[in-house]
Design an enzyme around this catalytic site. Structure first.
Site, PDB file in Angstrom:
ATOM      1  N   ASP A  70      65.674  26.610  97.491  1.00  0.00           N
ATOM      2  CA  ASP A  70      66.037  26.747  98.269  1.00  0.00           C
ATOM      3  C   ASP A  70      66.255  27.463  99.323  1.00  0.00           C
ATOM      4  O   ASP A  70      67.286  28.243  98.726  1.00  0.00           O
ATOM      5  CB  ASP A  70      67.011  25.931  98.203  1.00  0.00           C
ATOM      6  CG  ASP A  70      68.071  24.850  99.635  1.00  0.00           C
ATOM      7  OD1 ASP A  70      67.201  25.745 100.541  1.00  0.00           O
ATOM      8  OD2 ASP A  70      68.867  24.600  99.992  1.00  0.00           O
ATOM      9  N   ASP A 118      64.350  28.929 107.680  1.00  0.00           N
ATOM     10  CA  ASP A 118      65.060  27.761 106.518  1.00  0.00           C
ATOM     11  C   ASP A 118      64.022  27.875 105.580  1.00  0.00           C
ATOM     12  O   ASP A 118      62.585  26.850 106.299  1.00  0.00           O
ATOM     13  CB  ASP A 118      66.159  26.859 106.930  1.00  0.00           C
ATOM     14  CG  ASP A 118      66.364  26.027 105.508  1.00  0.00           C
ATOM     15  OD1 ASP A 118      66.393  26.166 104.189  1.00  0.00           O
ATOM     16  OD2 ASP A 118      66.663  25.004 106.513  1.00  0.00           O
TER      17      ASP A 118
END
Length: 487
Positions: free
Chosen positions: A156, A366
């Protein structure tokens, strides 16, 4: 751990059909530029065996001892369900909504926000993570401890702290692998309360009896992980290992966590893996996300590279932007958008710019967000320009979930669509393949424009738009690069 972010990966998710078999060649029709989109129905991702990820997870590059190659896979490919493609896709959209909500709340932290206290520790922490781990889309396999316990971890870019569930578990969710037990590892060591590493936490806690540092990370959806901050050895196939990595050993974990043992933070903060492994890998890494639903998914895999080999020579670069209020996220400056080769009028610089005084606004890359969100005025202008250029396509009334611009392309195999390009500071232009912005949302031939508006002020470049690009994060030179067809 700050968790919750660009195209084709979060190893993320959507049935974008990035099929490198077909290279779209832009052409001009009147004043606008168009390209060909080959249409394929929505389908579930091609399953990936756990053993293939286990045996080829991470190998040392033979030409460079300073680089690591890491195989990654999407959660729906690793843990397939019996759901229809339509139901699987809707679940992804639901997860994406949670993630974006958590990410934007993290990007705009409230000064008086606090997390719930850890039982019996007298410890509270206002650390707000970027996303719900339940939104974790891309997994890899990592060895923890000595001897190593192999575990699935979520990668992540919107998180810093590396953490995993630890025995003894006071509260633990169900994971695929056995829970890591630090008592069986010779390389495990708790971090002392007065250690500089402990002070990297926004609000560290201290177990006064053991004099050990405590961490707690809470998410926007109410999920949390809490326990000891420790150092441990992380290992990868091929003999690579990184020792002394600070991570959270969570004895209390609850919320929307699914399958993985924990989270592998790739953010910009001091506790992320790129920062902690900087001496070995130079704070450089890249990933390339293969469309999980394409016909090449069985032979082409998503991957991440750490170190010198992560930085190709042919990337389109843009400088990273620092948000003084939130160090975790990878911010870039988007200067404009073109539809059909023409800059979109009505997009003001202020719509997409980060305010360094307040920390609001800006554009984040992201890996964990699927659908790109743009500030409301910018999205509306972009959407209207696309609709005008795609006037020859039959619109599907009513939209679909968070998408407000959809088309009924049933019975067709090829269509022409206006080109879409993102303009970045430094002169970089990222020309998106058509399959990265007009995507199937059901099995009946409905395709939607894969962008959405947001009123939060924070824009996010999601992994649908990133698919097929190698996205490069060069921490040394404070820049992000994009390489088309980089997988």
């Amino acid at each position: 751990m700050a968790a919750r972010l660009l195209s084709l990966h979060r190893l993320f998710p959507f049935p974008l059909l990035l099929l490198p078999l077909f290279f779209s060649i832009p052409f001009t029709n009147g004043s606008l530029h168009y390209e060909t989109l080959h249409l394929f129905p929505l389908q579930n991702p091609t399953p990936v065996s756990h053993s293939s990820l286990l045996t080829e997870t991470l190998t040392l590059d033979a030409a460079s001892a300073t680089s690591l190659h890491l195989r990654i896979a999407h959660r729906d490919a690793l843990f397939p369900s019996n759901s229809t493609p339509d139901a699987t896709f809707l679940r992804r959209l639901s997860r994406d909504t949670y993630r974006v909500s958590s990410l934007t709340s993290s990007a705009h932290p409230k000064p008086n926000s606090t997390a719930r206290p850890s039982a019996g520790s007298g410890f509270t922490s206002p650390v707000i993570s970027g996303l719900s781990h339940g939104s974790g889309e891309y997994f890899t396999r990592i060895g923890i401890g000595t001897p190593a316990t192999s575990s699935f971890m979520v990668l992540d870019t919107g998180s810093d702290i590396i953490w995993l569930q630890c025995a003894p578990c006071h509260h633990c969710y169900t994971q695929v692998d056995p829970v890591y037990d630090p008592r069986r590892s010779h390389s495990y060591s708790v971090v002392p309360c007065l250690s500089p590493v402990c002070r990297h936490l926004d609000s560290p806690g201290c177990d006064t009896r053991r004099r050990s540092c405590l961490y707690e990370v809470s998410y926007g959806d109410g999920s949390l992980t809490a326990g000891d901050l420790a150092t441990e050895t992380l290992s990868f196939s091929g003999g690579a290992h990184v020792s002394g990595v600070a991570l959270g050993c969570g004895h209390d974990n609850q919320g929307l966590f699914v399958a993985a043992a924990g989270l592998f933070g790739l953010g910009r903060g001091p506790l992320s893996f790129p920062t902690q492994s900087g001496r070995q890998y130079g704070q450089r890494f890249s990933y390339c996300l293969v469309d999980r639903t394409s016909i090449t998914a069985a032979t082409r895999t998503s991957s991440a590279i750490f170190g010198d080999m992560a930085v190709p020579r042919n990337a389109t670069w843009t400088p990273l932007v620092r948000n003084p209020k939130m160090e975790t996220f990878y911010y870039v400056e988007m200067t404009g958008i073109s539809i059909g080769g023409t800059p979109v009028a009505g997009i003001a610089a202020s719509d997409l710019k980060l305010d360094p005084m307040t920390g609001k606004g800006g554009v984040i890359i992201d890996s964990g967000t699927s659908v790109t969100r743009l500030a409301g005025p910018a999205y509306a202008a972009m959407r209207d320009a696309f609709k005008a250029g795609a006037a020859g396509l039959r619109e599907a009334p009513g939209g679909f979930s968070l998408f407000d611009t959809c088309y009924d392309l049933s019975g067709r195999k090829v269509v022409k669509v206006p080109t879409v390009a993102l303009h970045l500071a430094g002169g970089g232009v990222v020309q998106l393949p058509a399959e990265n912005y007009l995507i199937p949302v059901d099995t009946r031939g409905t395709f939607c424009f894969a962008f959405a508006g947001t009123e939060s002020g924070v824009s996010i470049i999601g992994n649908i738009q990133q698919q097929g690009f190698r996205v490069v994060f060069d921490g040394v030179n404070e820049r992000v690069g994009f390489v088309p067809r980089g997988c």
